[in-house]
Design a protein around this motif. Sequence first.
Motif, PDB file in Angstrom:
ATOM      1  N   GLN A  25      49.441   8.237  94.576  1.00  0.00           N
ATOM      2  CA  GLN A  25      48.771   9.490  94.937  1.00  0.00           C
ATOM      3  C   GLN A  25      49.429  10.099  96.177  1.00  0.00           C
ATOM      4  O   GLN A  25      49.639  11.304  96.246  1.00  0.00           O
ATOM      5  N   ARG A  26      49.797   9.253  97.143  1.00  0.00           N
ATOM      6  CA  ARG A  26      50.487   9.740  98.337  1.00  0.00           C
ATOM      7  C   ARG A  26      51.853  10.320  97.976  1.00  0.00           C
ATOM      8  O   ARG A  26      52.243  11.384  98.467  1.00  0.00           O
ATOM      9  N   ILE A  27      52.579   9.659  97.083  1.00  0.00           N
ATOM     10  CA  ILE A  27      53.871  10.178  96.628  1.00  0.00           C
ATOM     11  C   ILE A  27      53.674  11.540  95.964  1.00  0.00           C
ATOM     12  O   ILE A  27      54.454  12.471  96.203  1.00  0.00           O
ATOM     13  N   ALA A  28      52.643  11.676  95.152  1.00  0.00           N
ATOM     14  CA  ALA A  28      52.366  12.965  94.492  1.00  0.00           C
ATOM     15  C   ALA A  28      52.146  14.055  95.536  1.00  0.00           C
ATOM     16  O   ALA A  28      52.698  15.162  95.411  1.00  0.00           O
ATOM     17  N   HIS A  29      51.374  13.769  96.570  1.00  0.00           N
ATOM     18  CA  HIS A  29      51.143  14.750  97.633  1.00  0.00           C
ATOM     19  C   HIS A  29      52.450  15.113  98.343  1.00  0.00           C
ATOM     20  O   HIS A  29      52.692  16.285  98.660  1.00  0.00           O
ATOM     21  N   GLU A  30      53.303  14.125  98.586  1.00  0.00           N
ATOM     22  CA  GLU A  30      54.584  14.388  99.250  1.00  0.00           C
ATOM     23  C   GLU A  30      55.486  15.260  98.381  1.00  0.00           C
ATOM     24  O   GLU A  30      56.172  16.150  98.880  1.00  0.00           O
ATOM     25  N   ARG A  34      57.006  18.917  99.458  1.00  0.00           N
ATOM     26  CA  ARG A  34      58.456  19.121  99.602  1.00  0.00           C
ATOM     27  C   ARG A  34      59.074  19.982  98.510  1.00  0.00           C
ATOM     28  O   ARG A  34      60.205  20.446  98.650  1.00  0.00           O
ATOM     29  N   ASP A  35      58.396  20.149  97.401  1.00  0.00           N
ATOM     30  CA  ASP A  35      58.952  20.888  96.266  1.00  0.00           C
ATOM     31  C   ASP A  35      58.052  22.061  95.913  1.00  0.00           C
ATOM     32  O   ASP A  35      57.192  21.949  95.033  1.00  0.00           O
ATOM     33  N   ASP A 153      63.574   9.302  98.654  1.00  0.00           N
ATOM     34  CA  ASP A 153      62.918  10.465  99.246  1.00  0.00           C
ATOM     35  C   ASP A 153      61.418  10.224  99.339  1.00  0.00           C
ATOM     36  O   ASP A 153      60.746  10.754 100.218  1.00  0.00           O
ATOM     37  N   TYR A 154      60.898   9.429  98.410  1.00  0.00           N
ATOM     38  CA  TYR A 154      59.476   9.125  98.335  1.00  0.00           C
ATOM     39  C   TYR A 154      59.331   7.628  98.090  1.00  0.00           C
ATOM     40  O   TYR A 154      59.962   7.090  97.184  1.00  0.00           O
ATOM     41  N   VAL A 155      58.516   6.964  98.897  1.00  0.00           N
ATOM     42  CA  VAL A 155      58.344   5.520  98.740  1.00  0.00           C
ATOM     43  C   VAL A 155      56.876   5.156  98.936  1.00  0.00           C
ATOM     44  O   VAL A 155      56.210   5.656  99.844  1.00  0.00           O
TER      45      VAL A 155
END
Length: 186
Positions: A25-30, A34-35, A153-155
């Motif tokens: 969920q955090r990766i989705a928010h990031e 960013r995009d 870029d996302y972890v």
Amino acid sequence: MKNEEQSSSPGVPIMDADGIRRALQRIAHEIIERDPQLAQVVLAGIPSRGVEIAKRIADFIRGIEKIDIDTGIIDVAMHRDDVGKRAELPVVRASKLPLPLEGRTVIIVDDVLYTGRTVRAAMDAINSFGRPARIQLAALVDRGHRELPIRPDYVGKNLPTAGSEKVQVRLQQTDGEPDEVRLEKQ
């Protein structure tokens, strides 16, 4: 980890199902932050767990932004630099990406980032389909030990490991076992 005694996997628990859900969920928010042109994003999962993780991230983005993100499968078997050195022939799966890729952001999605060689193979495979505007990388777990100049870029979780350790990811949809990440000593 909840219900640790019920797990049949050896090793030290790192993330349970709830931890995996929160990380994705955090990766989705990031990705959303960013995009700004989410309609141009493709989540390309590396089989098998990367495909499931990409689907889950796309579901989170859909729930947050009410937009469908394209997902695809990028098989790396024939693009690996060790394909001729392995004792067994690699299992080749069909790659399926929404085309054309030109002008799009392709985010490679995998469960564990280690040496970077699988990601390099994924970039080669993607380029055989076209030339995206940019390629990014999302990994549930980054365990370090890179052999190539590749960084995510996302972890979901940075997990320093010893070379002798193994990170084991299990997902209900791909493994038929409860979602979990464990660190195993070799």
